[in-house]
Design an enzyme around this catalytic site. Structure first.
Site, PDB file in Angstrom:
ATOM      1  CG  ASP A  29      46.570  94.759 -84.124  1.00 23.45           C
ATOM      2  OD1 ASP A  29      45.354  94.838 -83.873  1.00 23.45           O
ATOM      3  OD2 ASP A  29      47.303  93.840 -83.716  1.00 23.45           O
ATOM      4  CB  SER A  82      44.944  90.655 -81.529  1.00 23.07           C
ATOM      5  OG  SER A  82      44.873  92.007 -81.867  1.00 23.07           O
ATOM      6  CG  ASP A 172      36.612  93.747 -76.754  1.00 19.78           C
ATOM      7  OD1 ASP A 172      37.419  94.283 -77.530  1.00 19.78           O
ATOM      8  OD2 ASP A 172      36.952  93.002 -75.817  1.00 19.78           O
ATOM      9  NE  ARG A 285      42.864  88.496 -76.819  1.00 24.46           N
ATOM     10  CZ  ARG A 285      42.845  89.437 -77.744  1.00 24.46           C
ATOM     11  NH1 ARG A 285      41.824  89.506 -78.586  1.00 24.46           N
ATOM     12  NH2 ARG A 285      43.813  90.309 -77.836  1.00 24.46           N
ATOM     13  CE  LYS A 360      47.438  95.777 -80.866  1.00 24.64           C
ATOM     14  NZ  LYS A 360      46.115  95.116 -80.790  1.00 24.64           N
ATOM     15  CG  ASP A 429      43.583  97.085 -82.310  1.00 23.04           C
ATOM     16  OD1 ASP A 429      42.409  96.860 -82.627  1.00 23.04           O
ATOM     17  OD2 ASP A 429      44.071  96.770 -81.212  1.00 23.04           O
ATOM     18  CG  HIS A 433      40.723  99.126 -79.048  1.00 21.81           C
ATOM     19  ND1 HIS A 433      39.519  98.494 -79.189  1.00 21.81           N
ATOM     20  CD2 HIS A 433      41.668  98.219 -79.417  1.00 21.81           C
ATOM     21  CE1 HIS A 433      39.731  97.247 -79.624  1.00 21.81           C
ATOM     22  NE2 HIS A 433      41.027  97.063 -79.779  1.00 21.81           N
ATOM     23  CG  ASP A 470      45.008  92.030 -86.170  1.00 16.50           C
ATOM     24  OD1 ASP A 470      44.710  93.137 -86.667  1.00 16.50           O
ATOM     25  OD2 ASP A 470      45.229  91.889 -84.950  1.00 16.50           O
ATOM     26  CG  HIS A 471      41.168  92.697 -85.775  1.00 19.55           C
ATOM     27  ND1 HIS A 471      41.035  94.010 -85.402  1.00 19.55           N
ATOM     28  CD2 HIS A 471      42.153  92.185 -85.001  1.00 19.55           C
ATOM     29  CE1 HIS A 471      41.891  94.272 -84.431  1.00 19.55           C
ATOM     30  NE2 HIS A 471      42.592  93.187 -84.168  1.00 19.55           N
ATOM     31  CG  HIS A 500      38.610  94.496 -82.971  1.00 23.37           C
ATOM     32  ND1 HIS A 500      39.137  93.308 -82.554  1.00 23.37           N
ATOM     33  CD2 HIS A 500      39.428  95.456 -82.479  1.00 23.37           C
ATOM     34  CE1 HIS A 500      40.233  93.525 -81.847  1.00 23.37           C
ATOM     35  NE2 HIS A 500      40.420  94.831 -81.773  1.00 23.37           N
TER      36      HIS A 500
HETATM   37  O1  3PG Z   1      42.333  93.324 -75.776  1.00 20.92           O
HETATM   38  C1  3PG Z   1      42.030  94.292 -76.472  1.00 20.92           C
HETATM   39  O2  3PG Z   1      42.720  95.318 -76.531  1.00 20.92           O
HETATM   40  C2  3PG Z   1      40.733  94.264 -77.218  1.00 20.92           C
HETATM   41  O3  3PG Z   1      39.760  93.606 -76.457  1.00 20.92           O
HETATM   42  C3  3PG Z   1      40.876  93.508 -78.489  1.00 20.92           C
HETATM   43  O4  3PG Z   1      41.934  94.003 -79.254  1.00 20.92           O
HETATM   44  P1  3PG Z   1      42.990  93.065 -79.965  1.00 20.92           P
HETATM   45  O5  3PG Z   1      42.256  91.795 -80.314  1.00 20.92           O
HETATM   46  O6  3PG Z   1      43.365  93.837 -81.190  1.00 20.92           O
HETATM   47  O7  3PG Z   1      44.096  92.851 -79.047  1.00 20.92           O
HETATM   48 MN    MN Z   2      44.491  93.124 -83.395  1.00 23.60          MN
HETATM   49 MN    MN Z   3      42.118  95.586 -80.772  1.00 22.96          MN
END
Ligand code: 3PG
Ligand code: MN
Ligand code: MN
Length: 558
Positions: A29, A82, A172, A285, A360, A429, A433, A470-471, A500
Site C-alpha cells: 500500500d 486504496s 489527502d 468514498r 487495510k 501508506d 500519511h 495500489d498507488h 498519496h
Molecule cells: O483514508 C485514508 O487513509 C486516506 O484518505 C487515503 O488512503 P488510502 O486510500 O490508502 O486508504
Molecule cells: Mn492504499
Molecule cells: Mn493512503
C-alpha cells in the site's frame, strides 16, 4: 454475458499456462516509483527484496498507472487511492468512480431527481438539513467543490436551515490547509445567510480522531463525532469555526484535531441533530463512512451508547455497502462493479486466502471484490484480519503488523490449501500519511521484509508471485514545484506531503512456478492497475473474460 443477462462464470483455459500453481498476490500500500532522493523513503530505506525484483526489468518488472482516469477518477490530476486502486486490481476493468459519478450527477442535476434527494427534502420546510463529511479538495473521500454545489442546490430547492459538520483533513491534502477550507466554507455560508438561509458550521474535528475510522478499528473515533454532531457535546466550544481550527491546531494537526462544537451567545450548540432532521454524509468514498452510517441508520446498534437516537431522514452521498444496502437511501448510485476476478476465480475453483491488518483488511476483501463484503464461497475462501494497533499514529510503530501478515501468508502458502494468497502490506501508506520521514523509512524496510517472507514461501512450494502496489505515497514526502524542487513554507520549513501521489507503481512477477517464456508484453505501455486482474487469471491458468482490460503478460516461444 449471455443475451439473457446470465453470467457465464466458466473461464477458458489458457492455451499455454498451467493450472495448479500457488499464486501470491502482494499489494504494497502506498508504494510508488520515484526518482531517488532523500525524500523518497523507499529509496532511502533498505529494501533489498523489492530492489532485486526491479533487476528483472523489463521482462519481469514494469510500472503501471495507478491514478486518474486509469482507475476511474475524473482527471490526470487525481492521485490514486486504496478504494479505486483495489477496485481496479480486483475488477479488471475501469469503472467511473464515486468522485466522477457525483460530478456527473451534480452537473446534470440528476442528484436532485432521485429517490434519496426526495426523501431528505421532505424535511426542508420544517427541520434542519445536516451535512457531515471531510472538508478538503483531496478528492479521495470527498471534494469541497461538490459540497459547495450541494449547498447551492439544496438551498435553491427549499432547505431553510443547514448545519455543516466538518471533518478536517491534512491527510489527502497538506497539513494546515484546513484553515483555508473552513474560511472558504464560512464565506459560502455567509452568502447563503444573506439570501435568508440559516446556514452554519455546527461542529468539527480531525478526520482521524473524529468520525472517520474504518473497518471497525476504533469505535471511540465515531463516538467522539456522534457526541459533537448529534448530541452537540464536545470538550471544546467555540463561536466561530475558523477560530476553532486555528486554536486547536496549536496542539494537534489537521488529521487529529479534537472534536468541537459551535455554540451561540448562550453557550448552546447551534446544530445538534434532532428528531425530524435530515442528514447527508457527503463523502463519496465508503470505507470511512460506513461506521457512522451504521450509527445513523441501525435501530439496534450496540457499538457505543448513542444516548439519543434521533428519528431522522438519512442519505449517503453514495450507498456505501451494496451488500449491507447501507445506507438504504443515497443521492448518487455507486459504481456497479460486477464480475470481479475474485468471484470468477472462486467460481472456477481457485481456493483463496486474503489477509491484512484491520486498517487495510477491507482493501483486499471489500474493495478487491467490488465493494462487496463477505465470501463468494466460504468453503473455498478464508479471509484473515490481524488486529491493528488502536489509538496511536503509525509513525510510533512503523513496523505495524507487516511481520504478522507475512507469517500468515507464509503459513497459508506452505499449507498448500490455497491457490491464491493475497495480502495488503500497509506500512508505506499508513506511515507515509503521518508525514514522518524517518518513520516512513522504517516502514518501507518492514514492508520489504514481509515481501521477502512471502517470496521465500513461494519459492518453497514452487509457486508464482505478483508483487504490486495500489498507488504512491512513501516514495515522495515533500511537495514540489513543477521542476521537482521541494517547496518550503514561509518559515523555511519543508512542505511535507502526507498524501498519496500521482506516480506509477511497480509490478513484478516471478517464482519457480512461472512458466518459461512468461514476460511482460511491450505493447501495453499505458497499462494500469486494471490490467493486473487478467494477468493474475493467466497465472492461474485461465484466460480473462473478453471485456477485461488486457493482460500484461505473454508467453514467448523458447
Ligand atoms: O483514508 C485514508 O487513509 C486516506 O484518505 C487515503 O488512503 P488510502 O486510500 O490508502 O486508504
Ligand atoms: Mn492504499
Ligand atoms: Mn493512503
Amino acid at each position: 454475458m449471455g443475451s439473457s443477462g446470465q453470467v457465464s462464470w466458466k473461464l477458458e483455459d489458457h492455451p499455454k499456462l498451467p493450472k495448479g500453481k500457488t499464486v501470491a498476490v502482494v499489494v504494497l500500500d502506498g508504494w510508488g516509483e520515484n526518482k531517488p532522493d532523500e525524500y523518497n523513503c523507499i529509496h532511502v530505506a533498505q529494501t533489498p527484496t523489492m530492489d532485486s525484483l526491479k533487476q528483472g526489468a523489463p521482462e519481469k518488472w514494469r510500472l503501471v498507472k495507478a491514478h486518474g482516469p486509469a482507475v476511474g477518477l475524473p482527471t490526470e490530476d487525481d492521485m490514486g487511492n486504496s478504494e479505486v486502486g483495489h477496485n481496479a486490481l480486483g475488477a479488471g476493468r475501469i469503472f467511473a468512480q464515486g468522485a466522477k459519478l457525483v460530478d456527473q450527477a451534480l452537473a446534470s442535476g440528476k442528484i436532485y431527481e432521485g429517490e434519496g434527494f426526495k426523501y431528505i427534502s421532505e424535511c426542508f420546510q420544517n427541520a434542519t438539513l445536516h451535512l457531515i463529511g471531510l472538508l478538503s479538495d483531496g478528492g479521495v473521500h470527498s471534494r469541497l467543490d461538490q459540497l459547495q454545489l450541494l449547498l447551492k442546490g439544496v438551498s435553491e430547492r427549499g432547505a431553510k436551515r443547514i448545519r455543516v459538520h466538518v471533518l478536517t483533513d491534512g491527510r489527502d491534502v497538506l497539513d494546515g490547509s484546513s484553515v483555508g477550507f473552513v474560511e472558504t466554507l464560512e464565506n459560502d455560508l455567509a452568502k447563503l445567510r444573506e439570501k435568508g438561509v440559516d446556514a452554519k458550521i455546527a461542529s468539527g474535528g480531525g478526520r482521524m480522531y473524529v468520525t472517520m475510522d474504518r473497518y471497525e478499528n476504533d469505535w471511540d473515533v465515531v463516538k467522539r463525532g456522534w457526541d459533537a454532531q448529534v448530541l452537540g457535546e464536545a470538550p471544546y466550544k467555540f463561536t466561530n469555526a475558523v477560530e476553532a481550527v486555528k486554536k486547536l491546531r496549536e496542539n494537534a494537526n489537521d488529521q487529529y484535531l479534537p472534536p468541537f462544537v459551535i455554540v451561540d451567545e448562550n453557550n448552546k450548540a447551534v446544530g445538534p441533530i434532532v428528531d425530524g432532521d435530515a442528514v447527508v454524509t457527503f463523502n463519496f468514498r465508503a470505507d470511512r463512512m460506513v461506521m457512522l452510517a451504521k450509527a445513523l441508520e441501525y435501530p439496534d446498534f450496540d457499538k457505543f451508547d448513542r444516548v439519543r437516537f434521533p428519528k431522522i431522514r438519512y442519505a449517503g452521498m453514495l450507498q456505501y455497502d451494496g451488500e449491507l444496502k447501507l445506507p438504504s437511501k443515497y443521492l448518487v448510485s455507486p459504481p456497479e462493479i460486477d464480475r470481479t476476478s475474485g468471484e470468477y476465480l472462486v467460481k472456477n475453483g481457485i481456493r483463496t486466502f486474503a489477509c491484512s491488518e484491520t486498517v487495510k483488511f477491507g482493501h483486499v476483501t471489500f474493495f478487491w471484490n467490488g465493494n462487496r463484503s463477505g465470501y463468494f464461497n466460504s468453503e473455498l475462501e478464508e479471509y484473515v484480519e490481524i488486529p491493528s494497533d488502536v489509538g496511536i499514529t503509525f509513525n510510533v510503530k512503523p513496523n505495524m503488523k507487516a511481520l504478522e501478515i507475512g507469517e500468515k501468508a507464509r503459513d497459508a502458502i506452505l499449507s498448500r490449501k490455497f491457490d491464491q494468497v493475497r495480502v495488503n502490506i500497509p506500512n508505506g501508506d499508513m506511515v507515509g500519511h503521518t508525514g514522518d520521514i524517518q518513520a516512513t523509512v522504517v516502514a518501507c524496510k518492514a514492508a520489504d521484509e514481509a515481501v521477502k517472507m512471502i517470496l521465500d514461501a513461494i519459492e518453497q512450494v514452487g509457486g508464482i508471485y505478483v508483487v504490486t502496489a495500489d498507488h504512491g505515497n512513501a516514495e515522495d514526502m515533500v511537495k514540489r514545484n513543477k521542476s521537482g524542487q521541494p517547496l518550503k513554507h514561509k518559515n523555511g520549513e519543508l512542505q511535507i506531503l502526507t498524501s498519496h501521489t500521482c506516480l506509477p507503481v511497480p509490478i513484478a512477477i516471478g517464482g519457480p512456478g512461472l512458466a518459461p517464456g512468461v514476460r511482460f508484453r511491450k505493447d501495453v505501455p499505458t497499462g494500469g492497475l486494471a490490467n493486473v486482474a487478467a494477468t493474475v487469471m493467466n497465472l492461474h491458468g485461465f484466460v480473462a473474460p473478453s471485456d477485461y482490460e488486457t493482460t500484461l503478460i505473454e508467453v514467448a516461444d523458447n
